[in-house]
Design an enzyme around this catalytic site. Structure first.
Site, PDB file in Angstrom:
ATOM      1  CD  GLU A 165      11.661 -13.646  -1.290  1.00 39.93           C
ATOM      2  OE1 GLU A 165      11.627 -13.144  -0.146  1.00 39.93           O
ATOM      3  OE2 GLU A 165      10.684 -13.641  -2.055  1.00 39.93           O
ATOM      4  CE1 TYR A 167      19.576 -13.536  -1.999  1.00 42.06           C
ATOM      5  CE2 TYR A 167      17.335 -12.722  -1.750  1.00 42.06           C
ATOM      6  CZ  TYR A 167      18.389 -13.111  -2.562  1.00 42.06           C
ATOM      7  OH  TYR A 167      18.255 -13.093  -3.929  1.00 42.06           O
ATOM      8  NE  ARG A 215       9.953  -9.417  -0.112  1.00 46.00           N
ATOM      9  CZ  ARG A 215      10.494  -9.536  -1.318  1.00 46.00           C
ATOM     10  NH1 ARG A 215      11.454  -8.690  -1.701  1.00 46.00           N
ATOM     11  NH2 ARG A 215      10.066 -10.450  -2.143  1.00 46.00           N
ATOM     12  CG  HIS A 253      15.936 -16.986  -4.174  1.00 44.87           C
ATOM     13  ND1 HIS A 253      14.754 -16.537  -4.727  1.00 44.87           N
ATOM     14  CD2 HIS A 253      16.638 -15.884  -3.851  1.00 44.87           C
ATOM     15  CE1 HIS A 253      14.751 -15.219  -4.731  1.00 44.87           C
ATOM     16  NE2 HIS A 253      15.877 -14.792  -4.195  1.00 44.87           N
ATOM     17  CD  GLU A 254      17.738 -23.457   0.190  1.00 42.11           C
ATOM     18  OE1 GLU A 254      18.488 -22.460   0.191  1.00 42.11           O
ATOM     19  OE2 GLU A 254      17.910 -24.405   0.958  1.00 42.11           O
ATOM     20  CD  GLN A 340       9.352 -16.066 -22.530  1.00 42.75           C
ATOM     21  OE1 GLN A 340       8.162 -16.238 -22.356  1.00 42.75           O
ATOM     22  NE2 GLN A 340       9.885 -16.042 -23.730  1.00 42.75           N
TER      23      GLN A 340
END
Ligand code: NAP
Ligand code: SF4
Length: 674
Positions: A165, A167, A215, A253-254, A340
């Protein structure tokens, strides 16, 4: 004989056995930061009782500089161990197994202390990271190892080392973020050194009989990300370094590709994990948009992985596995991947919960218990608020009658489900139907309930919803004008050139509906083309060299709003960008700061700003009104006039900013206290 033989078969790890192939993936609830470890323990224990094979906690920082945000929870000192012990004891008493995720955020850490292989700011954080020197790198490794040792002392069954992800560990792997020229950068062997040192030293420190999940980012979806050969090389080296299991990470994430939103096809990335199968000897887990036992079973049966990870589905229903085992998958509350109440809350500093299940992460404070006295309860309106109130009241032992003037349940959810990319709403309505039957709620559909129908009940709940707001635009009775309800429910004819008035959630939904032909969400190949996701074995990091190739728009759409702000600004925190990008790819124009002057045969006449400047006529065949909603209170008013007391919930209570999250939450909370 079960319908899910693969999903429910045990997994022998040598020193321990998992009872099934389901992992509850890591989620950050924000409960730890509130210091309520009893609530944390109950959150996990509830899911352990629901039968999941293994759980991973939300990310725990190994040190202050690695925390996702200042004050993020972690195993910083020995004193933190006692808190975690409360969790592990409760989970083990409930028959579960739990690993602690160690998450070092690197340059994604939202604070001035952040560190990284190179001093390159991430596009999703304002903080430039400090470049680590040799001693600094050694400190990070030592802190991660110490956190792993403390996790063992805290009673966990293992750790998950977060290496995907985008990180910290991921940042060392790719030249996108690692520009070093020392032994931690340059060649791939050097860039792999940090993750491998971490796994090797963690394994040496925790001993052989402790689960170590790594991961691994299987498809980075960012420029200069890993090639698939590098992914395989890393996976094999991580196995050799002592990992027990490889978990899948999809996209940084980006990345500008959606990876978990509701418009991502179900199991839309399982094909990526499958490419690793047979290349390593340890079990491989796949993840992303797996949300039903059928999908999980299919992914496993097709050999995409040895195990499936689901995270948000365990917010929606902690008893996912137990219900599948009992042959009652129809009673599993579905995660609709809306973000949400979970991720949008996480990133707003609120406790994460679930739109479908407001009890998630509120296990100790929102408790639905049998009522001391069974009452007769009438609920009027079978939209999300009324449905939630009805099934919760029935769960408490009340005798519930649910009325709706429509001949089907679901209310506004029935409009959402026809929008391309929102197909999950079908499952939500089906679940409500199954729960009504299970709980013995009497349904009276197809006739409006009046005051006379409602006298004699102990409690009356009015959930009559909303009506479209009248925008009072001159010429709105022109034959080219239709309302969103006519379009989404009635199949109103819409021309090729369309003006959408209102750029709220419904304006976006209607525009998506009007420009999209066949929904790419139902076709992985089409969806990958739309977003430019290539086979990582053919294109570095899985980014198609030709970029996104969306199908041509079915119509030419222009959206309008009166506010001068950016259209779509108020959509979901983690999903708004996807809706904006999807419509942009289809050539939808968005205009803010308009005045609606009139509608006539020439089209929609608008001007801009307070001075009504730049008058313009937008030539369109159809104008669709999506100008918000007002409460439908006629029944509530009539009951009040007749002296019948009632509870008003959902859109009938407050129409502004209504969404299914608020409606369901209000319905459950009201019924929990009746
Ligand atoms: P909304 O989000 O409140 O948007 C209403 C739109 O109508 C705004 O663009 C508003 O912009 C415009 N408007 C308001 N009064 C008007 C008037 N008198 N004349 C002309 N335009 C007017 O409401 P909605 O789109 O009906 O959605 C209802 C709720 O469902 C919202 O809370 C929404 O978030 C939720 N929802 C969410 C999603 C999602 O994707 N998360 C999808 C569907 C619905 P101006 O006032 O600036 O013109
Ligand atoms: Fe799934 Fe939405 Fe619930 Fe999050 S809030 S768990 S995405 S249904």
């Amino acid at each position: 004989m079960t319908d899910y033989p693969h999903m429910l078969s045990p997994l022998d790890l040598g020193f321990t056995t998992l009872k099934n192939r389901v992992l509850m993936g890591s989620m950050h609830t924000n409960l730890e930061e509130r210091g309520d470890w009893n609530a944390v323990a109950e959150f996990y224990a509830t899911r352990a009782r629901g039968g999941v094979g293994l759980m991973v906690t939300g990310g725990m920082a190994p040190n202050r500089e690695g925390g996702v945000f200042p004050g993020a929870e972690g195993l910083y000192t020995d004193a933190d161990i006692a808190n975690h012990r409360i969790v592990t004891d409760r989970v083990h008493d409930a028959g579960g197994k739990i690993c602690m995720q160690i998450l070092h955020a690197g340059r994604y850490a939202y604070g001035p202390e952040c560190v990284a292989p190179s001093p390159i700011k991430s596009p999703i954080s304002p903080f430039p990271p400090k470049e680590l020197d040799e001693d600094g790198i050694e400190k990070q490794i030592a802190d991660i190892v110490t956190a792993a040792v403390r996790s063992r002392e805290a009673g966990y069954d293992g750790v998950e080392v977060m290496g995907s992800e985008g990180y910290f560990l991921n940042q060392f792997l790719v030249t996108h973020t690692n520009k070093r020229t020392d032994r931690w950068g340059g060649s791939y062997e050097n860039r792999m050194r940090l993750p491998l040192e971490v796994v090797r030293r963690v394994r040496a420190a925790v001993g052989p009989d402790y689960i170590v999940i790594y991961r691994l980012s299987m498809i980075d979806l960012v420029p200069d990300g890993s090639t698939f050969d590098e992914v395989v090389q890393l996976a094999q080296a991580v196995e050799a370094a002592g990992a027990t299991i490889l978990n899948t990470g999809i996209g940084w994430h980006e990345a500008r590709v959606p990876t978990i939103a509701t418009s991502v096809p179900r199991a839309g990335f399982a094909w990526v994990t499958r490419k690793l199968m047979g290349k390593v000897g340890i079990p491989v887990i796949t993840s992303n948009r797996i949300n039903t036992p059928d999908v999980a079973e299919q992914v496993l049966a097709e050999g995409c992985a040895d195990m499936v990870s689901m995270a948000r589905p365990f917010l929606a229903d902690p008893d996912f596995v137990a219900k599948a085992e009992a042959g009652r998958a129809d009673l599993i509350a579905p995660c609709i991947a809306c973000n949400q109440a979970c991720l949008d809350h996480t990133f707003s500093g609120k406790v994460s919960s679930c739109l479908v299940n407001p009890k998630a992460a509120f296990e100790t404070s929102l408790v639905v218990e049998k009522a001391a006295t069974a009452k007769s309860v009438a609920v009027v309106g079978a939209g999300p608020a009324g449905l939630s109130a009805a099934i919760t009241a029935a769960e408490r032992g009340h005798k519930v009658v649910l009325f709706d003037k429509a001949d089907q349940i679901g209310g506004q959810l029935n409009m959402a489900k026809v929008v391309p990319g929102k197909e999950e709403f079908h499952g939500l309505v089906d679940w409500f139907a199954a729960m009504l039957a299970e709980r013995g709620v009497e349904l009276r559909l197809g006739a409006a309930a009046g005051v006379d129908d409602l006298t004699g009940f102990d409690e009356v709940i009015v959930a009559t919803g909303v009506n479209p707001r009248d925008p009072e635009i001159a010429g709105q009775d022109h034959p080219s004008v239709v309302g969103y309800v006519d379009v989404l429910r009635g199949g109103a004819e819409v021309g090729k050139r369309v003006a959408v008035i209102g750029a709220g959630g419904i304006g976006f939904d209607v525009s998506e509906y009007l420009v999209t032909g066949d929904s790419p969400t139902l076709d992985v190949a089409a969806w990958r083309r739309e977003w430019g996701v290539a086979d990582p074995a053919e294109a570095r990091a899985g980014l198609a060299p030709e970029g996104p190739q969306p199908d041509p728009a079915a119509r030419q759409v222009v959206m309008f709003q009166r506010k001068a702000e950016k259209p779509g600004k108020r959509l979901g925190k983690t999903t708004g960008w996807i809706h904006r990008a999807a419509l942009k790819m289809k050539g939808v124009e968005m205009r803010a700061g308009v005045n609606y002057e009139r509608i006539d045969d020439a089209g929609l006449h608008v001007s801009y700003g307070e001075a009504r400047e730049r008058p313009e006529v937008v030539a369109v065949d159809t104008v669709v009104l999506c100008a918000g909603q007002v409460s439908e209170r006629s029944l509530a008013d009539a009951l009040e006039a007749a002296g019948v007391s009632c509870h008003v919930i959902g859109g009938a209570d407050v129409a502004a900013e209504l969404d299914a999250k608020r409606a369901i939450d209000q319905g459950v909370r009201l019924a929990a206290g009746l």
